[in-house]
Scaffold this motif. Structure first.
Motif, PDB file in Angstrom:
ATOM      1  N   ARG A 157     -58.092  61.790 -90.820  1.00 38.57           N
ATOM      2  CA  ARG A 157     -58.481  63.198 -90.932  1.00 38.57           C
ATOM      3  C   ARG A 157     -58.462  63.826 -89.549  1.00 38.57           C
ATOM      4  NH1 ARG A 157     -64.366  65.789 -92.622  1.00 38.57           N
ATOM      5  NH2 ARG A 157     -63.663  67.933 -92.834  1.00 38.57           N
ATOM      6  N   GLN A 158     -57.776  64.953 -89.441  1.00 39.27           N
ATOM      7  CA  GLN A 158     -57.684  65.668 -88.172  1.00 39.27           C
ATOM      8  C   GLN A 158     -57.495  67.143 -88.457  1.00 39.27           C
ATOM      9  OE1 GLN A 158     -55.787  63.697 -84.744  1.00 39.27           O
ATOM     10  NE2 GLN A 158     -54.310  65.365 -84.773  1.00 39.27           N
ATOM     11  N   TRP A 159     -58.119  67.986 -87.647  1.00 39.31           N
ATOM     12  CA  TRP A 159     -58.014  69.422 -87.885  1.00 39.31           C
ATOM     13  C   TRP A 159     -58.204  70.193 -86.582  1.00 39.31           C
ATOM     14  CZ3 TRP A 159     -62.179  66.409 -88.779  1.00 39.31           C
ATOM     15  CH2 TRP A 159     -63.425  66.831 -88.319  1.00 39.31           C
ATOM     16  N   VAL A 160     -57.727  71.428 -86.577  1.00 35.86           N
ATOM     17  CA  VAL A 160     -57.867  72.318 -85.430  1.00 35.86           C
ATOM     18  C   VAL A 160     -58.920  73.367 -85.753  1.00 35.86           C
ATOM     19  CG1 VAL A 160     -56.733  74.050 -83.993  1.00 35.86           C
ATOM     20  CG2 VAL A 160     -55.497  71.973 -84.637  1.00 35.86           C
ATOM     21  N   GLU A 161     -59.888  73.499 -84.858  1.00 39.08           N
ATOM     22  CA  GLU A 161     -60.930  74.515 -85.022  1.00 39.08           C
ATOM     23  C   GLU A 161     -60.458  75.825 -84.391  1.00 39.08           C
ATOM     24  OE1 GLU A 161     -65.732  75.205 -84.300  1.00 39.08           O
ATOM     25  OE2 GLU A 161     -64.754  73.400 -83.538  1.00 39.08           O
ATOM     26  N   GLN A 162     -60.786  76.928 -85.032  1.00 39.68           N
ATOM     27  CA  GLN A 162     -60.338  78.231 -84.549  1.00 39.68           C
ATOM     28  C   GLN A 162     -61.503  79.067 -84.018  1.00 39.68           C
ATOM     29  OE1 GLN A 162     -58.355  79.889 -88.062  1.00 39.68           O
ATOM     30  NE2 GLN A 162     -56.360  79.399 -87.145  1.00 39.68           N
ATOM     31  N   VAL A 163     -61.146  79.978 -83.129  1.00 41.13           N
ATOM     32  CA  VAL A 163     -62.056  81.031 -82.714  1.00 41.13           C
ATOM     33  C   VAL A 163     -61.543  82.330 -83.324  1.00 41.13           C
ATOM     34  CG1 VAL A 163     -60.803  81.389 -80.534  1.00 41.13           C
ATOM     35  CG2 VAL A 163     -63.137  82.210 -80.763  1.00 41.13           C
ATOM     36  N   LEU A 164     -62.474  83.166 -83.794  1.00 42.40           N
ATOM     37  CA  LEU A 164     -62.110  84.411 -84.461  1.00 42.40           C
ATOM     38  C   LEU A 164     -62.496  85.607 -83.605  1.00 42.40           C
ATOM     39  CD1 LEU A 164     -63.424  83.576 -88.067  1.00 42.40           C
ATOM     40  CD2 LEU A 164     -61.168  83.109 -87.075  1.00 42.40           C
ATOM     41  N   PRO A 165     -61.780  86.712 -83.751  1.00 46.49           N
ATOM     42  CA  PRO A 165     -62.165  87.915 -83.006  1.00 46.49           C
ATOM     43  C   PRO A 165     -63.531  88.422 -83.458  1.00 46.49           C
ATOM     44  CG  PRO A 165     -60.397  88.406 -84.552  1.00 46.49           C
ATOM     45  CD  PRO A 165     -60.582  86.935 -84.585  1.00 46.49           C
ATOM     46  N   ARG A 166     -64.198  89.116 -82.552  1.00 47.46           N
ATOM     47  CA  ARG A 166     -65.505  89.697 -82.866  1.00 47.46           C
ATOM     48  C   ARG A 166     -65.371  91.214 -82.939  1.00 47.46           C
ATOM     49  NH1 ARG A 166     -69.794  87.870 -78.803  1.00 47.46           N
ATOM     50  NH2 ARG A 166     -71.149  88.799 -80.395  1.00 47.46           N
TER      51      ARG A 166
END
Length: 395
Positions: A295-304
């Motif tokens: 299991r592997q995944w990329v975490e995202q940052v979202l605009p505010r």
């Protein structure tokens, strides 16, 4: 230097309250080993890729009969990993200091020597005029190599280069309840003995979550070891709201050894994106061990909403950039920011609180590997040299 007490670490054993079943301390000691073997994300970094075992550790585990003996065993078992990001959730008054939060000297092991790689600014070590490049030759009156060997012999383990560096950093940080006595030697061969207080005895006035100042034509936002404090979000938003759009921005993460959480990190990075962007990669080895499926995944940052700056900041890092500070560094690098400074603390992965058997004692253990979005281990990330223009930038 802002010394931030880690909430899970106390200076006396915890009392078990409200247990729903009788406590079996011996079984809990066995369960501790099983938990590490099942959940620890970095078994491959250990000698032979397995949890270290020795006759000494086995005898200690088999002798566990109450909370104190379980906690002592847990401290030794966690130390056997030689991983500064793995700690027990409770402790004794004379337990070893937590590194890097409560240390002011970073020591590396090079060619059989214990060399000071970094000195924490505004600390007892810096005020004692200890310098980068000096060697540690004795700790508490014991030659350093012998002290390191003694540290590992308490667990029945041999000294490896990784263990040598880990033990040296722990030993120079010292016990929580006593002074440190260190002998250094400089390039001319001159030895000097110094006595340093434990950083647990520090009485510095509390600092705000961040400091803002101007120098060399840029605005500097320095995080004062507060990446786990929610007020850091409001403080950062206020600093950004008052920043002129044409002013250069430097985010100083060189005093973030205690880490923090992704909520605050994503709030900071969210100022610099207009669409979802990946900033770090996760991998959970325990799931593959259990199921055979990785299991592997990329975490995202979202605009505010209502918060955006198009120009990326310059990020400053160093040996006291730890855990979430390191996550911010590789996150900003993924967004295109310039990350500069020395090597960071190199703390392994993402930490999870896990129980020790059926007791109320816990350990904090790296259970997820963290990497850049290109797959480089976070602990191996190398920033660009700081350069002359930013060398003396500080609030």
């Amino acid at each position: 230097m802002r010394l931030k007490l880690i909430p899970v670490v106390i200076l006396a054993p915890l009392l078990l309250v409200g247990a729903t079943e009788p406590v079996d301390y011996g079984a809990s000691a066995v369960a501790l080993d099983q938990t590490i073997e099942r959940e620890y994300a970095y078994l491959d970094k250990l000698p032979d890729g397995t949890l270290p075992h020795s006759d000494v550790l086995t005898r200690e585990r088999e002798a566990v009969h109450d909370e104190r003996s379980l906690l002592r065993y847990a401290e030794h078992r966690i130390a056997s990993l030689a991983d500064h990001h793995a700690i027990t959730g409770s402790s004794f008054a004379d337990s070893w200091t937590v590194v890097p939060t409560y240390t002011d000297l970073w020591v590396v092991f090079e060619d059989g020597r214990y060399v000071i790689d970094a000195v924490r600014p505004d600390s007892p070590a810096s005020r004692a005029d200890i310098q980068n490049g000096q060697q540690i030759v004795a700790i508490d009156g014991i030659p350093v190599a012998r002290a390191v060997a003694w540290f590992w012999s308490a667990m029945g383990l041999d000294v490896t280069p990784q263990r040598a560096a880990y033990a040296a950093r722990v030993l120079v940080a010292g016990r929580r309840n006593r002074e440190r006595r260190i002998v250094t030697v400089d390039s001319s061969g001159t030895e000097r003995a110094v006595v340093l207080p434990s950083l647990y005895a520090a009485t510095d006035d509390p600092e705000p979550p961040l400091s803002v100042c101007a120098a060399n034509g840029v605005t500097i936002v320095r995080f004062n070891n507060a990446l786990g404090d929610r007020e850091s979000i409001a403080a950062f938003d206020a600093a950004m709201g008052s920043l002129h759009p044409d002013t250069g921005l430097v985010l100083d993460l060189r005093d973030t050894p205690s880490g923090g959480n992704t909520t605050i990190a994503r709030a900071i990075m969210g100022w610099f994106v207009e669409r979802p962007r990946g900033y770090q990669m996760h991998n959970r080895p325990a799931e593959e061990r259990e199921t055979g499926v990785a299991r592997q995944w990329v975490e995202q940052v979202l605009p505010r909403s209502g918060k955006y700056r198009s120009e990326m900041p310059t990020i400053l890092v160093g040996r006291w950039t730890g855990s979430m500070g390191e996550g911010l560094a590789i996150g900003f690098a993924a967004l295109g920011a310039d990350v500069r400074g020395s090597m960071m603390a190199g703390l392994n992965g993402s930490v999870e609180d896990l129980p020790i058997g059926n007791t109320d004692l816990t350990i904090k253990l790296p259970t997820e590997r963290l990497m850049t979005t290109e797959g480089q281990p976070r602990e191996d990330y190398v920033p660009a040299p700081i350069g002359d223009r930013l060398a003396n930038v500080a609030c």
